[in-house]
Design a protein around this motif. Structure first.
Motif, short mmCIF file in Angstrom:
data_model
loop_
_atom_site.label_atom_id
_atom_site.label_comp_id
_atom_site.label_asym_id
_atom_site.label_seq_id
_atom_site.Cartn_x
_atom_site.Cartn_y
_atom_site.Cartn_z
N GLU A 73 0.43 -1.34 0.10
CA GLU A 73 -0.03 0.33 -0.05
C GLU A 73 0.53 1.41 0.43
O GLU A 73 0.71 2.39 -0.78
N VAL A 76 2.68 1.64 -3.14
CA VAL A 76 1.54 2.02 -4.47
C VAL A 76 1.60 3.59 -3.97
O VAL A 76 1.12 4.41 -5.16
N VAL A 204 -1.52 -1.00 -13.48
CA VAL A 204 -1.78 -0.39 -12.24
C VAL A 204 -3.14 -0.64 -11.87
O VAL A 204 -4.41 0.20 -12.55
N HIS A 206 -6.28 -1.10 -8.81
CA HIS A 206 -6.73 -0.71 -7.88
C HIS A 206 -7.62 -2.31 -7.16
O HIS A 206 -6.71 -2.16 -6.02
N TYR A 209 -12.06 -1.28 -6.46
CA TYR A 209 -12.46 0.40 -7.08
C TYR A 209 -14.02 0.38 -6.79
O TYR A 209 -15.36 -0.42 -7.89
N TRP A 229 -5.90 0.69 -1.20
CA TRP A 229 -4.65 -0.29 -2.22
C TRP A 229 -4.24 -1.16 -2.01
O TRP A 229 -3.39 -1.84 -1.94
N SER A 232 -4.43 -4.68 -4.62
CA SER A 232 -3.72 -3.48 -5.85
C SER A 232 -2.55 -3.93 -6.18
O SER A 232 -1.79 -5.20 -5.64
N ASP A 240 -11.11 -3.83 -12.94
CA ASP A 240 -11.73 -2.44 -12.22
C ASP A 240 -12.91 -1.93 -12.94
O ASP A 240 -13.50 -1.63 -11.62
#
Length: 341
Positions: A73, A76, A204, A206, A209, A229, A232, A240
């Motif tokens: 987390e 990112v 990338v 999530h 989301y 995140w 992620s 997403d």
């Protein structure tokens, strides 16, 4: 412990760490409170009376299994903060378990509202609701436009075989909580496996989301920060989109303990969200039905896991007794989505 000293947050040790690592940041004694709403990791708001920050740490009793999550987390949001993607400014990562009993990180506190239900969203009115949800799509397009390698996230995940691994992962989760017959769940999983789409170039992702994982605020209801995140990675960006479409679709189940925001006045229809994403991202979304059906399947598995723990007496609180009734609804939505294409 008192509300200013919630479990899992030793404010004296945190103050000592911040004074050593970020001298001058904290001007006085710290107070803290637990922010409700997180699914797994714990989130606290901390203040010295002037400045405010947020602390994220694993659940109490969990250290090794989620230590990686804190690092991911922090990594990112640190990578994305210099970009146009709205994330809180990171302050520091602490992997020394002597401070709070587990790895954690600190980031800036961002003012804003996470709209969790259609009823909450309705307070904005139809025009503002419509604009906020469309902005959610635009922000997702912006996230997916970031070149992972350019921000140091080129090795953040394993995009090759991403969808196949996701399917196997959630099937394994389902098997771990099976204690009743669920009509259609195996058919849904098998059909998803047979019709696996070809993924676009990885971005990338999530991983969770939706509207209540962003903070909305300001005069123009802008998205001030994307939160949570922990799921992620690098993978298929359309996962997403599929999840966002799912959370924007009516459940058809009044007073559900798990709700979507679709019934809020002014909320754009899923088709408009898909069209907007396609137009602004330039991606082929012809297989979006698969991704949306996969989102229904994933949530069905998550809800079945909650129901399973409820039957074992491992969950407490309101609404858990009705979670089991939702699972067949999510399965049916997934099957119908695939059939309609």
């Amino acid at each position: 412990m008192s509300p200013d000293h919630p479990p899992g947050l030793d404010l004296d040790r945190l103050r000592g760490l911040l004074d050593r690592e970020r001298p001058g940041l904290v001007a006085g004694p710290l107070s803290g409170r637990l922010i409700e709403g997180g699914r797994s990791n714990l989130t606290y708001a901390v203040s010295d009376g002037t400045g405010s920050w947020v602390v994220r740490r694993p659940p109490l009793g969990h250290v090794l299994a989620t230590a990686h999550d804190m690092k991911r987390e922090h990594r990112v949001i640190s990578a994305l903060h210099p970009t146009d993607v709205p994330v809180p400014r990171p302050v520091l990562l602490c992997e020394d378990e002597e401070v709070l009993g587990a790895p954690f990180y600190v980031m800036e506190f961002v003012e804003g509202t996470p709209y969790r239900t259609a009823e909450q969203l309705a307070t904005l009115g139809p025009e503002r609701t419509r604009a906020a949800v469309l902005n959610l799509v635009d922000t997702l397009v912006g996230l997916h436009a970031v070149d992972p390698a350019e921000v140091g996230l080129g090795d953040f995940g394993r995009p090759e075989g991403f969808l196949d691994r996701q399917l196997r992962r959630w099937a394994k989760q389902l098997d771990a909580s099976r204690n009743r017959d669920l009509a259609g769940i195996d058919e849904l999983h098998a059909t998803l496996g047979r019709e696996l789409p070809r993924s676009p170039s990885p971005t990338v992702v999530h991983g969770d989301y939706r509207l209540d994982n962003v903070l909305i605020g300001g005069e123009n209801d802008e998205i001030r920060a994307i939160l949570d995140w922990e799921m992620s990675t690098l993978g298929d960006p359309l996962t997403d989109l599929g999840l966002l479409v799912m959370y924007s679709s009516p459940l058809g189940m009044p007073d559900s303990p798990v709700s979507t925001t679709a019934q809020a006045p002014g909320h754009p229809a899923p088709a408009e969200l898909i069209e907007r994403y396609a137009a602004r991202s330039g991606r082929d979304v012809s297989a979006v039905a698969w991704y949306t059906a996969f989102a229904w399947f994933k949530l069905a598995v998550i809800l079945e896991g909650i129901h399973y723990r409820y039957t074992l007496g491992q969950t407490v609180g309101r609404g858990f007794d009705r979670i089991g009734d939702l699972v067949p609804v999510f399965i049916e939505h997934g099957l119908t989505t695939l059939q309609k294409g």
